[in-house]
Design an enzyme around this catalytic site. Structure first.
Site, PDB file in Angstrom:
ATOM      1  N   GLY B  51       0.776  -1.232   0.000  1.00 45.45           N
ATOM      2  CA  GLY B  51       0.000   0.000   0.000  1.00 45.45           C
ATOM      3  C   GLY B  51       0.805   1.278   0.000  1.00 45.45           C
ATOM      4  O   GLY B  51       0.406   2.264   0.585  1.00 45.45           O
ATOM      5  N   CYS B  52       1.947   1.263  -0.648  1.00 42.03           N
ATOM      6  CA  CYS B  52       2.783   2.460  -0.593  1.00 42.03           C
ATOM      7  C   CYS B  52       2.999   3.060  -1.971  1.00 42.03           C
ATOM      8  O   CYS B  52       3.077   2.363  -2.963  1.00 42.03           O
ATOM      9  CB  CYS B  52       4.142   2.126  -0.020  1.00 42.03           C
ATOM     10  SG  CYS B  52       4.027   1.190   1.474  1.00 42.03           S
ATOM     11  N   GLN B  53       3.158   4.392  -1.975  1.00 41.31           N
ATOM     12  CA  GLN B  53       3.522   5.113  -3.187  1.00 41.31           C
ATOM     13  C   GLN B  53       4.938   4.748  -3.591  1.00 41.31           C
ATOM     14  O   GLN B  53       5.239   4.480  -4.730  1.00 41.31           O
ATOM     15  CB  GLN B  53       3.503   6.599  -2.870  1.00 41.31           C
ATOM     16  CG  GLN B  53       2.489   7.350  -3.654  1.00 41.31           C
ATOM     17  CD  GLN B  53       2.755   8.827  -3.607  1.00 41.31           C
ATOM     18  OE1 GLN B  53       3.731   9.312  -4.151  1.00 41.31           O
ATOM     19  NE2 GLN B  53       1.844   9.539  -2.986  1.00 41.31           N
TER      20      GLN B  53
END
Ligand SMILES: Cc1ncc(COP(=O)(O)O)c(C=O)c1O
Lengths: 414, 138
Positions: B51-53
């Site tokens: 869930g990370c950019q």
């Protein structure tokens, strides 16, 4: 830019900026340069004041009271519907349904229209450029019904590739759901072609106008699409409200999908009858202040000179494209001739998150990441982009600031 | 061996020498460039913090003496620099101390915004994951 323009434009823009107090602040010791307008626009004073005025002067629930305040609130609320009808150019206000935004509008159609009309083996057509909110509701519907979601591919420039249109739009196609303008790339899509094609096979068309209405006029009757939707917050309005336009005969044939107050005619345990459109789809107490402020936002948007908006935004895009293209290793994603004032880009070997962080430290607000378009990013094989999106209140000087801040960031990261 | 607290104080005093954000970030970027990378084949999805950019991969090794050794990487260089600071503080520490650690240095050097979930740079999730590794061996 001619000499004459360059004298007139900054003055007009300065005056406009006075309407947006939020723009006059410092961020990290630098003047704020707000270039994240495609995520949400800033709000003019008139919109902010309309919310205050409502709460200070005539807060009441709507459509149900006999008293003075309830009448004032109902009138102001319904006035927005009238303004939206005019804004989208429909003579029939019943075709304007209030929602909580684009996402909510699309889900409404996917559920209320989709569940009645999409069956096993049917096809739903979207494009590679869609926002997740115009993908996932259709996937959910398709999964429930055993239908198939098909995807219009794109060219390297970020435009729809319509080579196989005849196969993509076929007898099984029940609905085409596409955006008017791509939020990630800025491409203005030739929706007219799809609308015409849909007619040949009797498919419905939903247009996601989240990114279009702030840039150019939209006429739903001329387009002749079945549904058109957008959010207030990208058009100078508040968050949490939006609109779904639908053709009256299509809306009338749809069953309501959320039950509650407002949407009923009579309720009895032996059977309930539903209200007429548009109220049939507006269950519960709505975001009254938001919808009233939406009206103020429409007033603001329509008060702007159309030619000024077009020419100024065009100039911002042209100038920014020229400046950014001159940076070594910078690649712009989305190179259509038909674009709104949005530039998505990457610099060779640099992660968008790093660029965004260092721009923020210089007062520049941009968006980084996948822009809720993961399939599109995957298509390009990139983790995301940096996106600068310009509004009518942005200036040429701000693009120079973006450019200089970018050079600094790149020199630090290389 | 320096304790977690001593390691944090060391970083805080290093950062106190910088006058402005640019120097700070130049240092973090340098750290990001130096961090021993996870070998490409180790950057598997099960090491990926979700869930990370910017993506972060975290690899943990339990030693027989009850300590944990970490290796990590990120595709964004600023994240990688920050990751390297966290590793510098927690690497080789006893599991229990890792689980109970309070990484106040991020705040003290003025970079707490990088821990905000809205940044979604994976740093906060990585720290959480490191503590979970610690908890598992307490
Ligand atoms: C093209 C497009 N569609 C849909 C949406 C979703 O809008 P909202 O979050 O206001 O419902 C956005 C907003 O980011 C968008 O840009």
């Amino acid at each position: 830019m001619t000499t004459q323009d360059s004298i007139i434009l900054p003055k007009a823009v300065d005056k406009l900026r006075d309407e947006f107090p939020i723009l006059h602040q410092e961020v990290n010791g630098h003047p704020l340069v707000y270039l994240d307008n495609a995520a949400t626009s800033q709000k003019p004073l008139s919109v902010v004041e309309s919310i205050t005025n409502y709460y200070l002067g005539y807060n009441a629930n709507i459509h149900r009271g006999v008293h003075h305040l309830a009448n004032l609130a109902t009138e102001a609320f319904e006035k927005t519907r009238k303004k939206l009808a005019a804004f989208l150019n429909t003579p029939d206000q019943r075709e304007i349904i209030f929602t909580s935004g684009t996402t909510d509008s699309i889900n409404l159609v996917a559920q209320a229209w989709g569940r009645m009309n999409v069956h096993s083996g049917d096809e739903i057509l979207v494009s590679m450029l869609e926002h997740h909110s115009n993908i996932v509701p259709w996937q959910m519907l398709a999964q429930e019904k055993g239908a198939v979601v098909r995807v219009i591919p794109i060219t390297p420039k970020g435009e729809w590739d319509l080579t196989d249109l005849n196969q993509l739009v076929n007898a099984k196609t029940k609905i085409i759901a596409v955006n008017h303008v791509s939020n990630a790339l800025g491409t203005i899509n030739p929706i007219e072609i799809l609308i015409a094609e849909a007619k040949k096979v009797g498919a419905k068309v939903l247009i996601d106008g989240a990114q279009s209405v702030v840039h150019f006029e939209v006429d739903v009757k001329a387009l002749d699409c079945d549904f058109y939707c957008f959010s207030a917050h990208k058009l100078y309005g508040p968050t949490g409200v939006g609109v779904l336009y639908g053709k009256a005969e299509v809306l009338e044939a749809m069953a309501p999908y959320r039950g509650g107050g407002e949407m009923i005619h009579t309720v009895s345990f032996s059977g309930t009858t539903y209200n007429e459109i548009p109220h049939k789809f507006e269950a519960g107490t709505p975001n009254i202040e938001g919808i009233i402020a939406f009206g103020a936002a429409i007033d603001f948007a329509t008060s702007l000179d159309k030619d000024f908006v077009q020419s100024h935004e065009h100039e911002l895009l042209r100038y920014a494209t020229e400046k950014l293209s001159s940076i070594e290793g910078l690649k712009i994603y989305g190179e259509s001739e038909n674009k709104v004032s949005v530039i998505s880009f990457l610099v060779d070997g640099i992660h968008p998150y790093d660029l965004g962080t260092l721009l923020d430290h210089q007062g520049i607000a941009v968006r980084t990441g996948h822009h809720c378009t993961q399939p599109l990013m995957e298509h390009f094989g990139i983790p995301g982009t940096v996106r600068a999106s310009f509004a009518v209140y942005n200036t040429i000087e701000e693009i120079d600031m973006l450019y200089n801040a970018l050079l600094k960031a790149i020199s630090m990261l290389k | 061996m320096a304790t977690i607290e001593e390691r944090q104080q060391e970083i805080i005093s290093e950062f106190s020498m910088f006058d402005d954000w640019m120097q700070k970030y130049e240092y973090i970027i340098e750290l990001g460039k130096d961090l021993p990378l996870l070998e490409e084949e180790k950057k598997s999805d099960d090491l990926l913090i979700k869930g990370c950019q910017s993506r972060v991969w975290l690899h943990a090794d339990y030693a027989n003496d009850g300590t944990i050794h970490f290796k990590a990487d990120s595709d964004a260089i600023i994240t990688k620099g920050l990751v390297s600071l966290v590793i510098r503080v927690l690497d080789g520490m006893p599991a229990k101390e890792i689980a109970q650690s309070d990484l106040h240095f991020v705040n003290d050097i003025g970079l707490s915004s990088h821990l905000s979930p809205t940044r979604s740079n994976g740093l906060a999730s990585m720290i959480k994951q490191m503590k979970i590794y610690g908890l598992a061996k307490m």
